[in-house]
Design a protein around this motif. Structure first.
Motif, PDB file in Angstrom:
ATOM      1  N   TRP A   1      40.180  60.444  -1.535  1.00 28.60           N
ATOM      2  CA  TRP A   1      41.162  60.360  -2.623  1.00 28.60           C
ATOM      3  C   TRP A   1      40.626  59.604  -3.828  1.00 28.60           C
ATOM      4  CZ3 TRP A   1      42.088  55.335  -3.788  1.00 28.60           C
ATOM      5  CH2 TRP A   1      41.990  54.378  -2.773  1.00 28.60           C
TER       6      TRP A   1
ATOM      7  N   LEU B   1      54.336  57.502   9.881  1.00 25.95           N
ATOM      8  CA  LEU B   1      53.190  56.947   9.160  1.00 25.95           C
ATOM      9  C   LEU B   1      52.371  56.110  10.148  1.00 25.95           C
ATOM     10  CD1 LEU B   1      54.711  55.788   5.733  1.00 25.95           C
ATOM     11  CD2 LEU B   1      53.815  58.028   6.403  1.00 25.95           C
TER      12      LEU B   1
ATOM     13  N   ASP C   1      46.759  51.847   5.244  1.00 23.79           N
ATOM     14  CA  ASP C   1      46.826  52.144   3.803  1.00 23.79           C
ATOM     15  C   ASP C   1      45.497  52.607   3.200  1.00 23.79           C
ATOM     16  OD1 ASP C   1      45.451  49.774   3.903  1.00 23.79           O
ATOM     17  OD2 ASP C   1      46.874  48.625   2.683  1.00 23.79           O
TER      18      ASP C   1
ATOM     19  N   ASP D   1      43.772  55.474   3.927  1.00 23.36           N
ATOM     20  CA  ASP D   1      43.695  56.927   3.753  1.00 23.36           C
ATOM     21  C   ASP D   1      44.891  57.412   2.945  1.00 23.36           C
ATOM     22  OD1 ASP D   1      41.475  56.926   5.406  1.00 23.36           O
ATOM     23  OD2 ASP D   1      42.620  57.453   7.207  1.00 23.36           O
TER      24      ASP D   1
ATOM     25  N   GLY E   1      51.406  60.163   3.232  1.00 25.77           N
ATOM     26  CA  GLY E   1      52.505  60.967   2.694  1.00 25.77           C
ATOM     27  C   GLY E   1      52.171  62.444   2.676  1.00 25.77           C
ATOM     28  N   ARG E   2      53.155  63.243   3.091  1.00 28.01           N
ATOM     29  CA  ARG E   2      52.985  64.694   3.117  1.00 28.01           C
ATOM     30  C   ARG E   2      54.360  65.328   3.015  1.00 28.01           C
ATOM     31  NH1 ARG E   2      50.340  64.223   8.903  1.00 28.01           N
ATOM     32  NH2 ARG E   2      48.997  65.771   8.022  1.00 28.01           N
TER      33      ARG E   2
ATOM     34  N   GLU F   1      60.589  56.861  17.682  1.00 26.63           N
ATOM     35  CA  GLU F   1      61.552  55.952  17.042  1.00 26.63           C
ATOM     36  C   GLU F   1      62.195  56.551  15.795  1.00 26.63           C
ATOM     37  OE1 GLU F   1      59.818  51.604  18.463  1.00 26.63           O
ATOM     38  OE2 GLU F   1      59.490  52.250  16.405  1.00 26.63           O
ATOM     39  N   ASN F   2      61.640  57.663  15.305  1.00 27.00           N
ATOM     40  CA  ASN F   2      62.249  58.318  14.147  1.00 27.00           C
ATOM     41  C   ASN F   2      63.265  59.396  14.534  1.00 27.00           C
ATOM     42  OD1 ASN F   2      60.998  56.833  12.148  1.00 27.00           O
ATOM     43  ND2 ASN F   2      59.198  58.176  12.058  1.00 27.00           N
TER      44      ASN F   2
ATOM     45  N   TRP G   1      60.298  55.083   0.407  1.00 21.19           N
ATOM     46  CA  TRP G   1      59.099  54.926  -0.422  1.00 21.19           C
ATOM     47  C   TRP G   1      59.570  54.490  -1.811  1.00 21.19           C
ATOM     48  CZ3 TRP G   1      53.940  57.508  -0.043  1.00 21.19           C
ATOM     49  CH2 TRP G   1      53.674  57.970   1.255  1.00 21.19           C
TER      50      TRP G   1
ATOM     51  N   PHE H   1      45.222  53.238  -0.672  1.00 19.16           N
ATOM     52  CA  PHE H   1      45.885  54.408  -1.269  1.00 19.16           C
ATOM     53  C   PHE H   1      47.335  54.079  -1.615  1.00 19.16           C
ATOM     54  CE2 PHE H   1      48.298  58.402  -1.026  1.00 19.16           C
ATOM     55  CZ  PHE H   1      47.556  59.201  -1.888  1.00 19.16           C
ATOM     56  N   VAL H   2      47.990  53.338  -0.737  1.00 18.14           N
ATOM     57  CA  VAL H   2      49.386  52.925  -0.990  1.00 18.14           C
ATOM     58  C   VAL H   2      49.467  51.398  -0.953  1.00 18.14           C
ATOM     59  CG1 VAL H   2      50.555  54.970  -0.078  1.00 18.14           C
ATOM     60  CG2 VAL H   2      49.926  53.102   1.480  1.00 18.14           C
TER      61      VAL H   2
ATOM     62  N   ARG I   1      51.465  48.991   0.867  1.00 19.49           N
ATOM     63  CA  ARG I   1      52.330  49.088   2.050  1.00 19.49           C
ATOM     64  C   ARG I   1      53.600  48.249   1.908  1.00 19.49           C
ATOM     65  NH1 ARG I   1      48.173  45.671   4.965  1.00 19.49           N
ATOM     66  NH2 ARG I   1      47.281  47.552   5.868  1.00 19.49           N
TER      67      ARG I   1
ATOM     68  N   LEU J   1      56.540  50.461   1.046  1.00 21.68           N
ATOM     69  CA  LEU J   1      57.022  51.413   2.057  1.00 21.68           C
ATOM     70  C   LEU J   1      57.922  50.631   2.995  1.00 21.68           C
ATOM     71  CD1 LEU J   1      53.634  53.189   2.862  1.00 21.68           C
ATOM     72  CD2 LEU J   1      55.424  53.938   1.302  1.00 21.68           C
TER      73      LEU J   1
ATOM     74  N   TYR K   1      60.713  50.179   6.285  1.00 19.07           N
ATOM     75  CA  TYR K   1      61.436  50.600   7.485  1.00 19.07           C
ATOM     76  C   TYR K   1      62.915  50.640   7.128  1.00 19.07           C
ATOM     77  CZ  TYR K   1      57.047  49.453   9.719  1.00 19.07           C
ATOM     78  OH  TYR K   1      55.722  49.427  10.065  1.00 19.07           O
TER      79      TYR K   1
ATOM     80  N   ARG L   1      63.866  54.625  12.680  1.00 17.49           N
ATOM     81  CA  ARG L   1      63.036  53.509  12.212  1.00 17.49           C
ATOM     82  C   ARG L   1      62.489  53.700  10.799  1.00 17.49           C
ATOM     83  NH1 ARG L   1      61.157  48.557  11.978  1.00 17.49           N
ATOM     84  NH2 ARG L   1      59.120  48.072  12.813  1.00 17.49           N
ATOM     85  N   GLY L   2      61.936  54.897  10.485  1.00 24.34           N
ATOM     86  CA  GLY L   2      61.331  55.096   9.188  1.00 24.34           C
ATOM     87  C   GLY L   2      59.967  54.431   9.083  1.00 24.34           C
ATOM     88  N   PRO L   3      59.340  54.371   7.898  1.00 23.45           N
ATOM     89  CA  PRO L   3      59.775  55.084   6.687  1.00 23.45           C
ATOM     90  C   PRO L   3      59.570  56.596   6.810  1.00 23.45           C
ATOM     91  CG  PRO L   3      57.714  53.885   6.295  1.00 23.45           C
ATOM     92  CD  PRO L   3      58.116  53.616   7.703  1.00 23.45           C
ATOM     93  N   SER L   4      60.015  57.333   5.801  1.00 24.03           N
ATOM     94  CA  SER L   4      59.782  58.775   5.759  1.00 24.03           C
ATOM     95  C   SER L   4      58.291  59.056   5.691  1.00 24.03           C
ATOM     96  CB  SER L   4      60.482  59.381   4.540  1.00 24.03           C
ATOM     97  OG  SER L   4      60.273  60.782   4.495  1.00 24.03           O
ATOM     98  N   ILE L   5      57.897  60.273   6.068  1.00 23.44           N
ATOM     99  CA  ILE L   5      56.501  60.678   5.841  1.00 23.44           C
ATOM    100  C   ILE L   5      56.352  61.303   4.458  1.00 23.44           C
ATOM    101  CG2 ILE L   5      55.926  60.997   8.273  1.00 23.44           C
ATOM    102  CD1 ILE L   5      56.225  64.049   7.792  1.00 23.44           C
ATOM    103  N   THR L   6      57.448  61.537   3.761  1.00 22.78           N
ATOM    104  CA  THR L   6      57.407  62.213   2.459  1.00 22.78           C
ATOM    105  C   THR L   6      57.741  61.231   1.344  1.00 22.78           C
ATOM    106  OG1 THR L   6      58.130  64.260   3.532  1.00 22.78           O
ATOM    107  CG2 THR L   6      58.317  64.161   1.131  1.00 22.78           C
ATOM    108  N   PRO L   7      56.898  61.164   0.320  1.00 23.88           N
ATOM    109  CA  PRO L   7      57.174  60.242  -0.792  1.00 23.88           C
ATOM    110  C   PRO L   7      58.524  60.505  -1.447  1.00 23.88           C
ATOM    111  CG  PRO L   7      54.925  61.042  -0.925  1.00 23.88           C
ATOM    112  CD  PRO L   7      55.602  61.833   0.168  1.00 23.88           C
TER     113      PRO L   7
END
Lengths: 471, 391
Positions: free
Chosen positions: A24, A61, A70, A72, A75-76, A138-139, B171, B185-186, B188, B191, B193, B204-210
């Motif tokens: 990236w 995540l 953090d 790599d 988010g996708r 857990e999600n 996010w 990259f982020v 943290r 981001l 929970y 629990r979270g967080p989402s995988i999508t921004p």
């Protein structure tokens, strides 16, 4: 046709993932979430007449050492949703999504894939993966309940159930004749009943049969159970062996298993993932490839990677210094969560011994060791060299083709499309245009039997030999 | 005077059970992208705020007691979220609001799916939350031995939306930093929970999508009676109420507002309340009534509107009715075309110009997000507010 006609190569494109293969930090690297990046990538793949685009998925995540990882790409998008949108900007490219059989329900997943297949006019594929970890669970409502040893039996039953749902509508069940007022041919269209160990469901499926009948099924596991699952149920394997000897051994082993299920060798395609670096000359490509590996494996990344084997905090170690003298902690890996690849180290003590010996013999630092053992690209060279390597591997039955994993988003596929693909086309081993409209057409797979699986029918399900093609 | 917001509800060939037999309906194409692309393009040409896509996790049934075996009505639907995503790249301004059944779905999946719809549409996504207490739909999942009671269904749906919304905020907008110097990259710390613990699930979270472009995509919910007022009050940006008569509209608006106030702060602001109508529109009122009569005769039963009162008449008469109900406290309307191939073009080509002449409907799209069209601000993420960083 001559018996010596070369095998046709299958090529696909893996959207760069959330791991250190993806660079990236490169100035050319674009967004991993903007739809424009997906459009660019998909259109390049379609311009090059690739079989399909491939999306991976992870439902939590990743964490390492108790913190969100953090270093790599993180988010996708949602797999189904982005593939449905890509169906609008492509016409022939197959759309393969990785969907977990643990954190979903067959009725919902079956209608999503059937819908995607309708909305793309027959281009949907499902990479079936399994998971058991409570961390990801857990999600979810039903998180963390699955014993590890049950994951394949659940996955198999999940897929079998989904297939019953796909088959619950006969081809031609929708008449839609306005004059007579008949919409359905049969008032029981979509009826199903599945009473099994993992799923006990019945009723009416609510998506009519899609153009491909069922989505193309991919499987990615490498264990004995995974290979057997693929031989029994998959149309293609997303494999990991991109070299001649390992590829041929895997290929022979998996294809050998097909006969037991009444299937022919053509009915399961083996498509390993493959990375690549191209250059004007082989020497330039090797130089560039080494630079890419250094970008992929920073000092921090090397330490984190070593922790996957050692299963302990190694942050005090210098990545430019020697390997740790402490031994790995035995047992299930607890330091890296949400990362299936840690399980490739089945004997961490042995791996550590081997790596220490290698580092000592070659005088390698931690970072150099990780670079040299983990990130060598599958194909490195000039376009001619890479085209030759791919063709050689396919003709030698080490693979039926490759799923290419570029390291730059979204433009990393462009140079391959522009330089390697034309050479494969000149050799007559890769299509110059799509010959069919569906992904099954591209992969040379038959449409599965159109007979519905009726729980009321006393007879056994129709064998594959009664399959019919389009009406 | 503020403008009227307009949406249309899409399902099959239209609301009426025999809509699929009408000229122009092309019923063999109902399960194709081409059908949906055409319908949504028509709605966008009419400058409508959004289209909603009906959906369900069971085959349609005309029988209240169970799954029917009729062959004379449309049966089968494509997944609404995927259908919305399929038309997103083909449209530019109109909002896309798929129905999602909270009862049987995973909030984590729904949250990232609608976030992704928002990404692929560049800020035009919504979510029409539904519940299902149908026993035969329950058996498609086998998760529970019996359906939840109605109040539990609404409570579970409100929890579902709460999780979906928290995940959208999990996010922060600037979580992606791509800091080459430190290799991160982020950030943290940006981001979060969500740690939702409810009676029906924990996430629990967080989402995988921004975070999606709108921050919070638009949540809508429908009440056919007072039981769902709590869900609208607690979870929705837009609530749909049946528009029967003026007194009924006034009472329903007051009831929802009261539930909302008694629930305390926390609901989305402002809350839009839309009236719902199923419409049959023709050049004169008698023609519209005749058409409905003809369709009913063909169907064998009078059409009740599926919870949305049936209107027959001219576009001008409908415009009068919309203005009257707006004065009773509604800010917009969701119209269900009785026959999409006939009534949708009347909405976009006759009703909309009529409302424009009256100065109560937009003459061009004034925003490029659905929140923008509805006059909703883009909210700051809740975790960004709750946890300011030390440095």
């Amino acid at each position: 046709m001559s018996a010596q006609a070369p095998k046709q190569i299958h090529l696909a494109a893996h959207f760069p993932g959330v791991n250190n293969t993806t660079v990236w930090s490169d100035p050319a690297a674009g967004s991993h979430i903007d739809f424009d990046s997906f459009v660019h990538f998909a259109r390049t793949a379609e311009r090059a007449k690739f079989d399909f685009l491939f999306l991976a998925e992870g439902l939590r995540l990743r964490e390492q050492g108790g913190q969100i990882y953090d270093l790599d790409v993180v988010g996708r998008p949602d797999t189904f949703t982005v593939l449905a949108a890509l169906a609008a900007v492509t016409e022939r490219l197959g759309l393969t999504g990785t969907i977990n059989s643990t954190f979903n329900e067959p009725y919902e997943v079956a209608r999503q894939f059937a819908s995607l297949d309708h909305l793309s006019e027959g281009r949907a594929a499902w990479n079936v993966v399994t998971s058991w970890d409570a961390f990801t669970g857990e999600n979810f409502r039903r998180g963390g309940f699955l014993p590890r040893e049950d994951r394949y039996t659940r996955a198999q039953e999940f897929l079998a159930t989904a297939n019953e749902l796909f088959d619950s509508w006969e081809r031609g069940a929708v008449v839609a004749d306005a004059a007579s007022g008949r919409f359905l041919r049969d008032g029981r269209a979509g009826a199903f009943a599945h009473h099994g160990r993992h799923f006990d469901i019945e009723g009416r499926f609510n998506v009519p049969r899609s153009p491909q009948g069922r989505p193309v099924i991919f499987q990615a596991g490498d264990s004995d159970e995974g290979r057997e699952f693929a031989a029994a149920s998959a149309d293609a394997i997303f494999g990991r062996y991109g070299t001649l000897d390992a590829g041929r051994a895997f290929y022979a082993d998996v294809k050998r298993r097909l006969a037991a299920y009444g299937r022919t060798r053509d009915q399961l395609k083996i498509l390993p993932a493959a990375t690549f670096v191209l250059g004007d000359t082989d020497a330039e490509a090797h130089e560039a490839a080494y630079e890419v590996r250094r970008l992929q494996v920073s000092g921090q990344t090397a330490i984190k990677y070593l922790e996957h084997v050692w299963n302990r905090d190694l942050s005090a170690y210098d990545p430019d210094g020697p390997l740790p003298d402490v031994d790995p902690l035995p047992g299930e890996n607890t330091i890296a969560l949400g990362r299936a690849s840690v399980r490739q180290f089945r004997d961490p003590l042995e791996t550590a011994r081997r790596w220490r010996a290698l580092a000592e013999a070659k005088n390698l630092s931690i970072r150099e060791l990780v670079i040299s053992t983990t990130s060598e690209q599958t194909f490195i060279g000039s376009p001619a060299t890479v085209a030759d390597s791919i063709d050689t591997l396919v003709q030698a039955d080490a693979a039926d083709g490759f799923i290419l994993v570029p390291h730059i988003t979204p433009g990393g596929l462009d140079v391959f499309a522009d330089t390697v693909v034309p050479l494969l086309q000149e050799r007559g081993v890769f299509r110059t245009d799509y010959e069919g409209t569906t992904l099954r057409d591209h992969l040379g797979l038959a449409v599965p039997g159109a007979e519905p699986a009726r729980q009321t029918a006393a007879a056994a399900p129709a064998p594959a030999s009664t399959s019919t093609s389009a009406p | 005077m503020s403008e009227i917001h307009l949406a249309v509800a899409l399902d099959g060939a239209g609301g009426h059970p025999v809509a699929w037999r009408e000229p122009g309906a092309r019923p063999a194409e109902l399960f194709t992208a081409r059908h949906w692309a055409g319908v949504v393009a028509e709605a966008e040409a009419g400058l409508l705020d959004f289209v909603s896509f009906d959906d369900g996790l069971a085959l349609q049934s005309a029988s209240p007691g169970g799954q029917d075996q009729r062959t004379d009505q449309v049966r089968g639907r494509l997944d609404a979220v995927l259908t919305a995503a399929r038309v997103a790249p083909l449209t530019r301004r109109i909002g896309l609001v798929p129905a999602v059944t909270a009862t049987h779905t995973e909030p984590f999946h729904v949250s990232k799916a609608v976030a992704t719809l928002d990404h692929v549409s560049r800020g035009r996504a919504g979510l029409d939350v539904r519940t299902s207490g149908l026993p035969y739909e329950e058996r498609h999942f086998g998760r529970r031995t019996a359906p939840l009671r109605e109040d539990e269904l609404h409570e579970e749906a409100a929890d579902h939306v709460e999780v979906v919304r928290r995940l959208w905020d999990s996010w922060e907008d600037d979580a992606e930093i791509r800091d080459v110097a430190t290799g991160r990259f982020v950030d943290r710390h940006k981001l979060h929970y969500i740690d939702f613990e409810g009676r029906h699930f924990s996430v629990r979270g967080p989402s995988i999508t921004p975070r999606p472009p709108q921050g919070q995509p638009v949540v809508t919910a429908r009440a056919t009676d007072s039981a769902a007022y709590g869900l609208i009050a607690r979870a929705a940006d837009v609530g749909f109420l049946p528009s029967r008569d003026i007194a009924g509209t006034r009472a329903a608006v007051a009831a929802v507002r009261q539930v909302r106030e008694s629930a305390g702060p926390g609901g989305a602001e402002p809350l839009h309340l839309f009236g719902e109508l199923t419409v049959f529109l023709d050049q004169d009122a008698a023609a519209a009534a005749d058409r409905l009569g003809r369709l009913d005769a063909l169907a064998g039963d009078p059409y009740e509107g599926g919870g949305a009162p049936v209107f027959t008449g001219t576009a001008a008469q409908l415009a009068d009715l919309l203005e009257e109900h707006r004065a009773a406290g509604l800010s917009g309307f969701r119209l269900r075309p009785g026959v999409i191939s006939h009534d949708l073009p009347v909405i976009t080509r006759v009703l909309v110009p009529e409302l424009q002449r009256r100065g109560v409907f937009r003459r061009e799209y004034e925003a490029d997000t659905l929140r923008g069209l509805l006059g909703l601000e883009r909210p700051v993420g809740r975790y960004a507010v709750a946890a300011p960083r030390a440095s």
